[in-house]
Enzyme design. Structure first.
Site, short mmCIF file in Angstrom:
data_model
loop_
_atom_site.label_atom_id
_atom_site.label_comp_id
_atom_site.label_asym_id
_atom_site.label_seq_id
_atom_site.Cartn_x
_atom_site.Cartn_y
_atom_site.Cartn_z
N SER A 288 0.85 -1.25 0.09
CA SER A 288 -0.18 -0.03 -0.08
C SER A 288 0.99 1.26 0.13
CB SER A 288 -0.83 0.26 1.18
OG SER A 288 -1.67 -1.02 1.39
N1 SAH Z 1 -0.15 -5.17 4.10
C1 SAH Z 1 0.41 -5.54 2.90
C2 SAH Z 1 -0.43 -5.14 1.65
C3 SAH Z 1 -1.18 -6.39 1.49
S1 SAH Z 1 -1.86 -6.28 -0.29
C4 SAH Z 1 1.75 -4.80 2.76
O1 SAH Z 1 2.15 -4.03 3.90
O2 SAH Z 1 2.59 -5.28 1.88
C5 SAH Z 1 -3.13 -7.32 0.30
C6 SAH Z 1 -2.77 -8.86 0.55
O3 SAH Z 1 -4.18 -9.58 1.10
C7 SAH Z 1 -2.32 -9.58 -0.68
O4 SAH Z 1 -0.95 -10.11 -0.43
C8 SAH Z 1 -3.44 -10.87 -0.65
O5 SAH Z 1 -2.71 -12.06 -1.25
C9 SAH Z 1 -3.70 -10.89 0.66
N2 SAH Z 1 -5.14 -11.26 0.67
C10 SAH Z 1 -6.41 -11.40 -0.06
N3 SAH Z 1 -7.18 -12.08 0.52
C11 SAH Z 1 -7.04 -12.71 1.65
C12 SAH Z 1 -7.47 -13.58 2.49
N4 SAH Z 1 -8.74 -14.03 2.51
N5 SAH Z 1 -6.69 -14.16 3.63
C13 SAH Z 1 -5.42 -13.71 3.70
N6 SAH Z 1 -4.68 -12.52 2.81
C14 SAH Z 1 -5.48 -12.37 1.91
#
Ligand code: SAH
Length: 214
Positions: free
Chosen positions: A62
């Site tokens: 993000s």
């Molecule tokens: N917080 C992260 C950004 C995350 S992007 C950072 O600092 O880099 C969102 C993430 O959520 C992605 O990696 C995606 O694979 C994950 N995601 C999506 N659905 C999910 C679920 N049901 N359970 C766990 N992770 C999930």
């Protein structure tokens, strides 16, 4: 060569302070955590830009402002146990770890979880536990949590996560359509759940049983 520390200081002043992020602990954490270390080497030069960046598997880290805003909304004081859904690069988990007692973070994609673990270990973030799982179920064994941060866009607020929040606990989650959401803050009070809308945002989809179908 890049002077990442100087870039981080500028990022905090130009992108965060001017937009209203004011919790000194949050600003400090954003100054401390080496964001570039959570990215593929090829894009580290743009690590401190005012935008999200690709981290592989069609996922993103993000924008710094979004990380800071979500963190500030959780009102952490240092003693909390925090659940994050969507570990991604591990960067947000590291920022949280600077501000609370323990971070539990769940990622559904194995390779991302492994990369995040490696980065967090390399940088000494031992108070972060990672699980590869469908995070829309939360992390039941470790509940209740003082705060929950969902880093992926949800069609609605998963009841399973609200259930794992302790009374007085805060949750931030992007809620809305698949490609555009509104950041929502929720507080669990004795009288029930109180929700408050923050800014519009765009997150990758939360995919899972209580999220979007693949
Ligand atoms: N917080 C992260 C950004 C995350 S992007 C950072 O600092 O880099 C969102 C993430 O959520 C992605 O990696 C995606 O694979 C994950 N995601 C999506 N659905 C999910 C679920 N049901 N359970 C766990 N992770 C999930």
């Amino acid at each position: 060569m890049f002077n990442f520390e100087a870039e981080r200081r500028r990022m905090v002043e130009v992108q965060l302070v001017t937009r209203g992020i004011h919790d000194p602990r949050v600003l400090n954490a954003m100054r401390n955590v080496p964001r570039h270390e959570f990215m593929p080497e090829a894009i580290r030069g743009t690590a401190y830009g005012d935008h999200a960046l690709p981290i592989g598997e069609s996922q993103t880290i993000s924008q710094p402002y979004m990380v800071a805003l979500m963190t500030e909304l959780l009102e952490l004081t240092g003693s909390e146990r925090v659940l994050e859904i969507g570990t991604g690069s591990g960067y947000q988990a590291a920022v949280l770890a600077e501000l609370c007692a323990k971070v539990y973070t769940v990622e559904r994609i194995k390779t991302l979880a492994a990369n995040a673990r490696a980065a967090l270990d390399r940088l000494g973030y031992q108070r972060v536990a990672i699980k590869t799982f469908d995070g829309t179920y939360g992390w039941k064994d470790m509940a209740p949590f003082d705060a929950i941060l969902v880093a992926a866009g949800a069609p609605e607020i998963p009841e399973s996560l609200v259930a794992q929040l302790r009374e007085g606990g805060r949750m931030v989650i992007p809620v809305g359509e698949r490609f555009s959401q509104q950041l929502v803050k929720l507080v669990k009070t004795p009288e029930g759940v109180v929700t408050d809308k923050s800014i519009p945002c765009v997150f990758v989809p939360l995919i899972g049983n209580h999220g979007w179908k693949e």
